[in-house]
Design an enzyme around this catalytic site. Structure first.
Site, PDB file in Angstrom:
ATOM      1  N   ASN A  41      -3.879  -5.562  -4.938  1.00  0.00           N
ATOM      2  CA  ASN A  41      -5.084  -6.327  -4.182  1.00  0.00           C
ATOM      3  C   ASN A  41      -6.106  -5.355  -4.957  1.00  0.00           C
ATOM      4  O   ASN A  41      -7.324  -4.939  -5.553  1.00  0.00           O
ATOM      5  CB  ASN A  41      -5.705  -5.988  -2.570  1.00  0.00           C
ATOM      6  CG  ASN A  41      -5.354  -7.968  -2.265  1.00  0.00           C
ATOM      7  OD1 ASN A  41      -4.039  -7.950  -2.574  1.00  0.00           O
ATOM      8  ND2 ASN A  41      -6.085  -7.783  -1.925  1.00  0.00           N
TER       9      ASN A  41
ATOM     10  N   HIS B 152       0.379  -1.365  -0.203  1.00  0.00           N
ATOM     11  CA  HIS B 152       0.050  -0.249  -0.414  1.00  0.00           C
ATOM     12  C   HIS B 152       0.773   1.539   0.134  1.00  0.00           C
ATOM     13  O   HIS B 152       0.563   2.365   1.080  1.00  0.00           O
ATOM     14  CB  HIS B 152      -1.088  -0.054   1.051  1.00  0.00           C
ATOM     15  CG  HIS B 152      -2.080  -0.866   0.540  1.00  0.00           C
ATOM     16  ND1 HIS B 152      -3.244  -0.897   0.629  1.00  0.00           N
ATOM     17  CD2 HIS B 152      -1.982  -2.322   1.533  1.00  0.00           C
ATOM     18  CE1 HIS B 152      -3.946  -1.696   0.097  1.00  0.00           C
ATOM     19  NE2 HIS B 152      -3.713  -2.637   1.157  1.00  0.00           N
TER      20      HIS B 152
ATOM     21  N   ASP C 222      -0.664  -5.113   5.782  1.00  0.00           N
ATOM     22  CA  ASP C 222      -1.956  -6.228   5.211  1.00  0.00           C
ATOM     23  C   ASP C 222      -0.956  -6.000   3.984  1.00  0.00           C
ATOM     24  O   ASP C 222      -0.922  -5.379   3.074  1.00  0.00           O
ATOM     25  CB  ASP C 222      -3.386  -5.180   5.639  1.00  0.00           C
ATOM     26  CG  ASP C 222      -3.581  -3.922   4.356  1.00  0.00           C
ATOM     27  OD1 ASP C 222      -2.542  -3.306   4.803  1.00  0.00           O
ATOM     28  OD2 ASP C 222      -4.225  -3.523   4.236  1.00  0.00           O
ATOM     29  N   GLU C 223      -2.244  -7.326   3.254  1.00  0.00           N
ATOM     30  CA  GLU C 223      -1.674  -7.282   1.782  1.00  0.00           C
ATOM     31  C   GLU C 223      -0.576  -7.101   1.385  1.00  0.00           C
ATOM     32  O   GLU C 223      -0.150  -6.311  -0.143  1.00  0.00           O
ATOM     33  CB  GLU C 223      -3.148  -6.087   1.203  1.00  0.00           C
ATOM     34  CG  GLU C 223      -4.640  -6.973   1.648  1.00  0.00           C
ATOM     35  CD  GLU C 223      -5.350  -5.892   0.680  1.00  0.00           C
ATOM     36  OE1 GLU C 223      -6.549  -6.934   0.380  1.00  0.00           O
ATOM     37  OE2 GLU C 223      -5.222  -5.133   0.748  1.00  0.00           O
ATOM     38  N   VAL C 224       0.859  -8.185   1.581  1.00  0.00           N
ATOM     39  CA  VAL C 224       2.143  -7.565   1.613  1.00  0.00           C
ATOM     40  C   VAL C 224       1.431  -8.941  -0.054  1.00  0.00           C
ATOM     41  O   VAL C 224       1.791  -9.887   0.185  1.00  0.00           O
ATOM     42  CB  VAL C 224       2.454  -8.279   2.716  1.00  0.00           C
ATOM     43  CG1 VAL C 224       4.384  -8.085   1.652  1.00  0.00           C
ATOM     44  CG2 VAL C 224       2.884  -6.701   3.523  1.00  0.00           C
TER      45      VAL C 224
END
EC number: 3.2.1.52
Lengths: 558, 558
Positions: A294, A269, A333-335
């Site tokens: 994502n 992010h 999150d969401e690596v």
């Protein structure tokens, strides 16, 4: 008439209570009591801090301007007779039980969770004798003032209650963390929007503003040490938070009992950092984005790069050092592993250091969390940092569970403290369908809309053993803003976001042990919505007004 | 450079067009053209009507105040060089082709569908020669002005376009009915909210305000002949539409090319009439409501009662006679037979008259529609009046299809004219879950949310034969307000409600014959949203701003 339990009373006389969150202990009657036109609040505190005096002034303003008519047919007009003979309340006295040096609300609000005292005691006699609010802290007095202002209605400019006497022996929060998250990166929100949100949060005793301030799409945070991040990464020169803006928001929040938990999400992010520091970002705007992130644009910090680690640690230091909070969120999150797999620099750095990606992430996390530890701050992370990787995080790390409420048990099994932020209960943005273009079906992973009824059924202790319950710090509702902006901030958030405020203040069970009950809650939620509107927050109707004043006639089988 | 087809150009140079709805014919270039600071609009019309002059003044105001920066990275800053040498447009000339007596916009807007002329021709040369807008009616000129104001951007207070020359040989609507419905009965909306909505409607060439003004929950319409209906049935004395309010709204709408189609829904959805006329209402607030109505409170006009029929006919007369529209909606949805089966008076009246319920409904409908016919007005009904009952309705009756888009074919088979209002495409309120209390699951029949992408795929001619296509008058998006109020009116309606505006203006197919394409449309919808916000309507973001300025990078596979 004193009833042993206000909730029991509710079952007999519907929507007699306008309190939200409902106090953990409550006795009330059904007498009328008028607030005197000369009503005043006496602060029986030595050298009262300025923010306490400001809170008292604000409470008096609300008492004068709320002008909320009762939500019954006739809007309280039938109360006119009773008001002719009702006793008059002349004053409320605030007292501090604590003999320690008096801290301001702002100082209390940013304490470590363990040292925050938010409880209070409130007594409002029905005979006109002065009301008394006492607490161990100015923060507790602030919470009690919020409750006190919710007791009152208006009829032809007479301010009154119809539930005197009110006795709240002890109202203390079930959980120390009660939050609201706003994403100011996908779309920008002005300082005034945030302040209005902080006001609404304070009315329902939410004590943490989780500020997801930056993300891959924009970097509105102006940091004196890294001005280029906002210069190149903000949507425009006017869509930024200056250092003064941040301090303004932090002060405004703290005066209202709210700690600001800022998040700089890493290492994912972070695409927008490439606008000023391309060397630090892997797979920047790589295509197709769905392989590398994502949502667009792709781009992650080069976690194996010593220069990037150093930058990130310094970034955290720059952002966190000016914040009074003991907590700072580093995200996590969401690596996306493919981003690193296809990044030649990261692959070279992994090879030269002999580390796996997970080991490199551990080094990255140790260094960046270490920067926070140097400031005396505790890191907050999204659940993947605990569940997806084997990292040597401090056991003090606070873990936000977002993917599913079910994951809380997995985090608890690892003995980490939990903040509930489950997408399946608390994501305020879900239900608007897909925002990615070129997708006529338009379905989103987080559909459907999380109704207030659904949110209100959340159980903070589900699937946890009694030995694990101490790990639950609380929870929050969250507004990700891919499809939101200042035009729907109030209406998408309120009154829905008050449901978690009650769950984590009152606890998921009523004082008699039964679960929180939406049927009991709805009339109070209506009252809250109307009071919010009176105070300038655009909370929306949950039912036709016909039902709002007759909720018992709009149930399924009524 | 002149391109044969603006849409083809779009495929090459994304988001070059800000027009919504996209004209049915369009040629444009890529030249820059500046609007002169002394730009003026010349009305080359003899004795121009005042509302045309007002529309011209409003257009000039928008040109001065829109200040919309281009939605590209840098927000148009790279245009600065080109603007130094760009030609300057000094003026726009409006001419009427029609040699008949000049009617005002307001007069044209309330004509029978067949007699409304909304088309126009627009030419904006790229060399600075005056632009020319011509039409056969002042209403056509108004539509062309709306298009003209959408051509312009701002950079450092220079107003300019980058798509000159623009040539719209003929822009005519594909369908004569393009509507927006607002329910002001479940929750109340102030006149200012309605006017703001009318403004937004006019910007996208919506020409009908379907005003669902009353329902079972409240009767805000003040009628001089029946003042008791609002006195007893409005939510409060301030939540009403006075006769002056109605005229104000009707005038405001007509000046903006909008006809007001008022609906007084009968015989169902009338419980609130019992507050002042209990004798006219069967099953008033009967319990459980779900046996007697689709939502609380239950209550339907006693359709077999001569007194009630007389009242209803007089009610329609009172409401319709002050409206200029040629159309009036009598409703007719969700008539509940159990309500009548359990109403002794209705059963007695059926027995004494020897009629079946259907025959009584026919008598009711003939009489009440007859009252409208006496005023020279055509009735509009919901689909049940055609599909569920065998009634002798005039074949002129306009039928709104709401239950499912599939039902249009059934209505067409009966040779009635159709307005598409399908809940599965055009209900703006769906997707917020259930609002009925005591229902923790919280699912609603009309979930999920109808995304703009979904709405935009609607085909007005689906399942119709070519011989039936003439029956399609158009369509509308609808906001039922059980869970809406002024706080989310703008954000729930806009820009989504613009999707049907384009479908029914441009037609469901692009000029090259291919279907309307959401991927082509999204950048234009972004432009529309931003322009709406600049003009004071709180339309919401459909994507993060990062994507708004780079929509091509936020598609599924980009």
């Amino acid at each position: 008439m004193i009833y042993p339990n206000g909730l029991f009373l509710l079952a007999i006389i519907p929507h007699v209570l306008a309190l939200w969150p409902i106090p953990t202990t409550l006795k009330n009657g059904t007498d009328f009591l008028i607030l005197s036109p000369t009503f005043d609040i006496t602060v029986n505190v030595n050298n009262p801090p300025q923010d306490l005096l400001s809170a008292v002034a604000q409470a008096k303003t609300y008492l004068n301007t709320d002008k909320l008519q009762r939500l019954v047919p006739g809007r309280g007009s039938s109360d006119a007779g009773a008001l002719k003979t009702a006793p008059v309340l002349l004053g409320l006295t605030l007292t501090l039980q604590n003999t320690n040096p008096v801290l301001s609300i702002s100082e209390e609000s940013v304490q470590d969770f363990a040292n925050r005292s938010e409880g209070y005691t409130l007594s409002v006699p029905s005979n006109g004798k002065p009301a008394v609010l006492s607490a161990n802290s100015t923060l507790g007095l602030f919470r009690g003032l919020s409750t006190f202002t919710q007791l009152w209605y208006d009829l032809a400019n007479v301010t009154y209650t119809n539930i005197a006497p009110v006795s709240i022996a002890k109202d203390v929060p079930a959980y120390p963390y009660r939050g609201f998250m706003l994403d100011t990166a996908r779309n920008f929100f002005a300082v005034s929007d945030i302040k209005r949100t902080l006001d609404a949060m304070s009315w329902v005793k939410i004590n943490t503003f989780h500020w997801h301030i930056v993300d891959s799409q924009s970097f509105p945070l102006v940091l004196p040490e890294f001005p280029e991040l906002a210069q190149q990464g903000a949507y425009s020169t006017s869509e930024v938070y200056s250092a003064a803006d941040v301090q303004d928001i932090v002060s405004y929040a703290a005066e209202r009992g709210i700690d600001v938990l800022m998040e700089i999400d890493t290492p994912g992010h972070t695409a927008i950092i490439a606008a000023s520091h391309p060397d630090f970002v892997a797979c920047n705007q790589a295509s197709p984005w769905s392989t590398f992130a994502n949502e667009p644009p792709a781009g992650q910090l080069r976690l194996a790069s010593p220069a990037t680690i150093n930058f990130t640690a310094n970034l955290f230091t720059a952002a966190a050092k000016v914040l009074p909070s003991k907590y700072f969120s580093t995200g996590g999150d969401e690596v996306n592993t493919e981003c690193y797999a296809q990044d030649p620099q990261t692959q070279a750095e992994l090879k030269s250091s002999g580390k796996t990606l997970e080991q490199a992430l551990n080094t990255f996390t140790e260094a960046t969390h270490g920067a926070l530890a140097n400031l005396g701050k505790t890191a907050v992370v999204w659940e993947e940092m605990i569940l997806d990787y084997n990292l040597t995080l401090s056991q003090d790390t606070v873990v936000m569970v977002w993917i599913s409420s079910q994951d809380a048990a997995l985090v608890a099994a690892k003995n980490f403290r939990i903040v509930h932020a489950p997408s399946n209960y608390f994501y305020l943005d879900c239900g608007a369908g897909e925002w990615i273009g070129d997708d006529p079906s338009g379905n989103s992973w987080c559909d459907p809309f999380k109704t207030w009824q659904n949110s209100y059924t959340f159980d903070p202790l589900a699937n946890l053993t009694s030995a694990q319950t101490h790990l639950v710090l609380g929870g929050e509702q969250l507004l990700w803003t891919e499809q939101s902006d200042p035009n729907n901030l109030d209406s998408i958030a309120w009154p829905r976001a008050a449901t978690s405020a009650e769950i984590f203040w009152t606890g998921a069970k009523q004082p008699d042990g039964s679960p929180l009950d939406g049927t009991e809650a709805l009339p109070r939620l209506h009252e809250l919505r109307y009071r919010m509107v009176q105070r300038g927050v655009g909370a929306i109707q949950l039912q036709p007004q016909w039902c709002v004043v007759r909720p018992e006639l709009c149930n399924l089988n009524s």
